[in-house]
Design a protein around this motif. Structure first.
Motif, short mmCIF file in Angstrom:
data_model
loop_
_atom_site.label_atom_id
_atom_site.label_comp_id
_atom_site.label_asym_id
_atom_site.label_seq_id
_atom_site.Cartn_x
_atom_site.Cartn_y
_atom_site.Cartn_z
N VAL A 1 56.14 -60.96 134.73
CA VAL A 1 55.20 -61.84 134.32
C VAL A 1 54.93 -62.60 135.49
O VAL A 1 55.95 -63.30 136.07
N GLY A 2 53.55 -62.99 135.61
CA GLY A 2 53.19 -63.91 136.81
C GLY A 2 52.36 -63.47 137.80
O GLY A 2 51.91 -62.57 137.72
N GLU A 3 52.73 -63.86 139.27
CA GLU A 3 51.97 -63.35 140.47
C GLU A 3 52.26 -62.00 140.65
O GLU A 3 53.36 -61.49 140.68
N ASN A 4 50.95 -61.07 140.77
CA ASN A 4 51.09 -59.83 141.24
C ASN A 4 52.05 -58.96 140.28
O ASN A 4 52.69 -58.16 140.52
N ALA A 5 52.03 -59.19 138.89
CA ALA A 5 52.49 -58.57 137.69
C ALA A 5 51.77 -58.00 136.80
O ALA A 5 50.50 -58.20 136.83
N GLU A 6 52.24 -57.17 136.10
CA GLU A 6 51.28 -56.29 135.13
C GLU A 6 51.00 -57.21 134.05
O GLU A 6 49.77 -57.26 133.44
N ASN A 7 51.83 -58.45 133.54
CA ASN A 7 51.27 -59.30 132.87
C ASN A 7 50.81 -58.77 131.26
O ASN A 7 49.60 -59.14 130.78
N ARG A 8 51.77 -57.91 130.52
CA ARG A 8 51.48 -57.72 129.16
C ARG A 8 51.56 -58.80 128.51
O ARG A 8 52.31 -59.74 128.54
N PRO A 9 50.42 -59.04 127.36
CA PRO A 9 50.23 -60.16 126.65
C PRO A 9 51.45 -60.19 125.78
O PRO A 9 51.95 -61.59 125.75
N SER A 10 52.25 -59.77 125.46
CA SER A 10 53.35 -59.95 124.62
C SER A 10 54.56 -60.77 125.61
O SER A 10 55.30 -61.67 125.02
N ASP A 11 54.52 -59.98 126.81
CA ASP A 11 55.34 -60.64 127.92
C ASP A 11 55.09 -61.97 128.34
O ASP A 11 55.88 -62.91 128.47
N SER B 1 63.31 -71.94 147.70
CA SER B 1 62.62 -72.42 149.00
C SER B 1 61.16 -72.05 148.95
O SER B 1 60.18 -72.54 149.21
N TRP B 2 61.02 -70.65 148.31
CA TRP B 2 59.65 -70.11 148.27
C TRP B 2 59.55 -69.29 147.04
O TRP B 2 59.75 -68.41 146.87
N PRO B 3 59.04 -70.25 146.08
CA PRO B 3 58.73 -70.08 144.61
C PRO B 3 57.81 -68.89 144.82
O PRO B 3 56.79 -68.75 145.22
N ASP B 4 58.04 -67.69 144.12
CA ASP B 4 57.04 -66.70 143.75
C ASP B 4 56.16 -66.54 142.73
O ASP B 4 55.38 -65.70 142.63
N GLY B 5 56.39 -67.40 141.68
CA GLY B 5 55.42 -67.75 140.69
C GLY B 5 55.72 -66.41 139.71
O GLY B 5 54.71 -65.93 139.30
N ARG B 6 56.78 -65.64 139.70
CA ARG B 6 57.11 -64.52 139.08
C ARG B 6 58.34 -64.52 138.28
O ARG B 6 59.20 -64.86 138.81
N VAL B 7 58.55 -63.97 137.01
CA VAL B 7 59.46 -63.86 136.06
C VAL B 7 59.99 -62.45 135.95
O VAL B 7 58.87 -61.72 135.26
#
Length: 281
Positions: free
Chosen positions: A11-21, A67-73
């Motif tokens: 989930v997050g930046e450059n991710a599939e981002n399925r609504p349930s996730d 140091s470099w948060p990627d915005g992705r879980v």
């Protein structure tokens, strides 16, 4: 204790981002807002928009020290594991927040560093057990006083004339003593128990800002913010606020901890903690 929340996809930046996730991550982020000063609550809508990604980055920056948060879980990643901490440990949902310190400082007309120092030195660590119940310590000598000693013979580990720590069970097991005493005399049991982060005795409920011991105990079960509010009221109602404003550490320690304060160097610890927090702001 609930099992950790899992994800099927990142989930997050450059991710599939399925609504349930995404919905699961949004709920976890909102549960962690006590760790993220000034970050607004997310809409739990399953849509991974810019605010959700920005909140993931802020969590990685402030909590994980990336140091470099990627915005992705990622499933199985450190961000998800840390987000899950307050979900699987209810006590973490109840910790003091920055706004609690600020409100207390405003109420007492002191700086935030003073409140932080007070919480650091005068608290009993976390105010809650891992199961989410407030920390308590049942005092049998007070139960003896409030019940006129009528339970001394049948319940000698719950009711006794002189203070002793011999009957303490500690931790979660202290509730065994409290609940047994509660079954005998609810009000006396609540008054005979110290509660929460600052271990305020139940019989001090009026000084802590409550009209009944029942109301006091009810709030002690909520959050450390309520514990701090009770402490602030106790300080104000016992004319100790001015001592804090003037940084009269020894006078405050004597008033709050009693004449034996110097044995435990409460005044020295308060001054050292204040300097630490003041230099950190």
């Amino acid at each position: 204790m609930p099992a950790a929340i899992t994800l099927s996809q990142p989930v997050g930046e450059n991710a599939e981002n399925r609504p349930s996730d995404v919905l699961a991550v949004q709920r976890l982020l909102n549960l962690n807002l006590y760790r993220l000063p000034l970050v607004p609550r997310l809409a739990e809508d399953g849509v991974c928009g810019p605010l959700t990604i920005a909140t993931i980055r802020e969590f990685q920056r402030l909590v994980l020290d990336f140091s470099w948060p990627d915005g992705r879980v990622d499933p199985g990643g450190k961000t998800l594991a840390t987000l899950n901490e307050p979900y699987i440990n209810p006590a973490l949902q109840k910790l003091l927040r920055e706004e609690d310190y600020a409100a207390a400082a405003q109420d007492l007309a002191v700086d935030v560093a003073t409140i932080q120092a007070l919480a650091h030195v005068e608290s009993n660590g976390s105010g809650f057990l891992e199961n989410g119940n407030p920390k308590i310590l049942f005092e049998g000598h007070w139960f003896h006083r409030f019940t006129g000693g009528q339970y001394d013979a049948l319940y000698p580990t719950l009711s006794y004339a002189q203070w002793t720590k011999r009957h303490y069970l500690g931790g979660e097991r202290e509730y065994e003593r409290y609940e047994q005493a509660f079954s005998l005399d609810p009000e006396a049991a609540m008054k005979s128990t110290s509660w929460g982060k600052f271990q305020i005795m139940g019989f001090n409920y009026e000084d802590a800002g409550y009209s009944s011991v029942q109301g006091f105990v009810s709030d002690m079960k909520k959050t450390e913010g309520h514990h701090l509010q009770a402490l602030v009221a106790f300080i104000k109602n016992n004319s100790m606020a001015e001592l804090l404003r003037n940084k009269q550490w020894a006078d405050f320690a004597k008033a709050y901890n009693g004449p034996g304060y110097a044995d435990n160097q409460y005044d020295v610890k308060l001054e050292q903690a204040y300097r630490h927090y003041a230099n950190s702001l």
